[in-house]
Enzyme design. Structure first.
Site, short mmCIF file in Angstrom:
data_model
loop_
_atom_site.label_atom_id
_atom_site.label_comp_id
_atom_site.label_asym_id
_atom_site.label_seq_id
_atom_site.Cartn_x
_atom_site.Cartn_y
_atom_site.Cartn_z
N ALA A 135 -4.88 -16.18 14.10
CA ALA A 135 -6.34 -16.20 14.11
C ALA A 135 -6.94 -15.54 15.33
CB ALA A 135 -6.82 -17.65 13.98
N GLU A 177 -13.27 -12.54 14.62
CA GLU A 177 -14.50 -13.31 14.47
C GLU A 177 -15.61 -12.38 13.97
OE1 GLU A 177 -15.47 -15.38 18.07
OE2 GLU A 177 -13.43 -16.16 18.33
N ALA A 203 -16.22 -9.97 16.64
CA ALA A 203 -15.02 -9.56 17.36
C ALA A 203 -13.94 -9.20 16.36
CB ALA A 203 -14.53 -10.69 18.28
N GLY A 204 -14.00 -7.94 15.89
CA GLY A 204 -12.97 -7.43 15.00
C GLY A 204 -12.12 -6.45 15.78
N GLN A 215 3.13 23.33 -13.69
CA GLN A 215 3.28 23.60 -12.27
C GLN A 215 2.28 22.82 -11.43
OE1 GLN A 215 2.03 27.46 -10.45
NE2 GLN A 215 4.22 27.70 -10.00
N GLN A 241 -4.27 9.68 -10.72
CA GLN A 241 -4.62 10.95 -11.36
C GLN A 241 -3.56 11.38 -12.37
OE1 GLN A 241 -7.52 12.23 -10.58
NE2 GLN A 241 -7.43 14.04 -11.90
N GLY A 259 -4.08 9.68 -15.49
CA GLY A 259 -5.33 9.98 -16.17
C GLY A 259 -6.16 8.73 -16.38
N GLY A 260 -6.84 8.66 -17.52
CA GLY A 260 -7.71 7.53 -17.82
C GLY A 260 -7.00 6.19 -17.80
N GLU A 290 -4.97 -4.40 11.31
CA GLU A 290 -4.08 -4.10 12.45
C GLU A 290 -4.64 -2.94 13.27
OE1 GLU A 290 -1.06 -6.42 13.80
OE2 GLU A 290 -1.83 -6.41 11.75
#
Length: 373
Positions: free
Chosen positions: A120, A123, A126-127, A275, A333, A336-337, A360
């Site tokens: 811990a 805060e 305070a990162g 390709q 990608q 695809g979908g 980190e």
């Protein structure tokens, strides 16, 4: 660069990740469940406290072994690797600065997955700037009184104890911070709501609150006033761990994309024959290998006490985090979908990757460290 022992560890953890972790990764992501049963198995296999000496309950291996373990676990599911990384940082703190009594009460049970720790620091104000912490520990007869709170803390919703950075001398700046071991059962210790994250959802995060928590004298971990230095001293190893975790995410994406490219057919042939796709896969492979080798180089430098370790760790974490985000996007990608649909592995990997550029130490901070070095 890998020796025989490293490759044995790599093979063993790869099998564990493939057989135990990966089959439940989608369920853990969906439910945000803390996989206690997996962590018990990891403890039995010695996957907590990789560099902690064997006589203290760890595996007694080197930092390169830690990087190898983190990558292979992350290929199964990054949230599980996160727990390994957390135990490594906790284990390093107790190994270097803990008393025998503290190690017996807290470290041993944590490495055996009997107790769940939290680390811990962060805060609201305070990162990245740790010097801005406002949580205070005030001397009282017989010990300390802890007041304040922490945000975005890994394991906060489930922890049995927390290693907390607090200000013990408001006038002393960096030299006025100390570290305390806080039992979650203490009166005045409470938890905020569990956060629901975009990715790595099987790794619980939340807030901790300290309202006049009374701590005994032996709750102090390491020398008074050295907390900032102590916490920062383990972040280099943390960055190696996150770099390796990021490589694991990217590698899992590459493997999924390669399998899809061989299987998916368009215009009468597998899309791997085109390709444009071949070049995309080639770029994925070369960038991932570059990030992996940079991570291994940082691990070796850190293990050997090389004066260039600090910059090497920042380079590895920065590059691997960026590669994880970019190349997991490429994996989507290739699909695809379908890669955009929830339930597909590459969709989860893309979400899991983003935090690697943030925690980190953000990648912007890593660039600053590199430039200063």
């Amino acid at each position: 660069m890998l020796g025989e022992q490293h490759r044995e560890v790599q093979d063993a953890v790869r099998r564990f990740a493939t057989e135990v972790i990966r089959p439940v990764a989608a369920e853990l992501d969906e439910t945000e469940r803390f996989p206690a049963e997996i962590y018990r198995q990891m403890a039995e296999l010695g996957l907590f406290g990789i560099t902690v000496p064997a006589e203290l309950g760890g595996a007694g291996m080197d930092v390169l072994s830690y990087a190898v373990v983190m990558e292979e676990l992350s290929k199964g599911y990054a949230s599980v690797a996160d727990q390994c990384g957390l135990l490594e940082l906790i284990g390093t703190l107790f190994t270097r600065y803990g008393t025998d009594a503290q190690r017996q009460r807290w470290l041993g049970p944590a490495l055996r997955a009997e107790l769940r720790p939290a680390y811990a620091i962060t805060e609201a104000d305070a990162g990245t700037d740790v010097s801005g912490i406002r949580t205070t520990a005030t001397r009282v007869p017989g010990g300390w009184r802890l007041d304040g709170g922490k945000l975005w803390i890994h394991n906060a919703p489930v922890c049995d104890f927390a290693v907390v950075l607090a200000r013990t001398d408001k006038a002393a700046g960096h030299r006025g911070m100390s570290i305390f071991i806080v039992d979650a059962a203490s009166p005045g210790f409470s938890r905020g709501a569990k956060e629901h994250k975009m990715g790595q959802r099987g790794s619980p995060v939340g807030a901790l609150h300290f309202d006049g928590v009374e701590l005994p004298e032996d709750a102090l971990l390491g020398p008074e006033g050295r907390g900032f230095h102590i916490m920062m001293s383990v972040l280099e190893k943390g960055r190696v761990g996150i770099a390796a975790l990021a490589v694991g995410i990217a590698q899992a994406g590459l493997e999924a994309a390669l399998a899809q490219a061989k299987q998916r057919r368009q215009f009468g042939q597998p899309i791997a024959e085109f390709q444009g796709l071949q070049w995309l896969l080639a770029d994925m492979a070369k960038d991932i290998q570059a990030a992996r080798l940079l991570t291994w180089d940082a691990a070796v430098k850190l293990e050997n006490g090389d004066p260039g370790a600090n910059m090497a760790c920042s380079m590895a974490k920065c590059m691997a985090g960026d590669v994880a985000v970019a190349r997991s996007a490429d994996a989507v990608q290739v699909f695809g979908g379908t890669g955009y649909v929830k339930g597909y592995e590459v969709e989860r990997l893309y979400r899991d990757a983003k935090i690697c550029q943030i925690y980190e130490g953000t990648n912007q901070v890593q660039r600053t460290i590199i430039a200063r070095e």
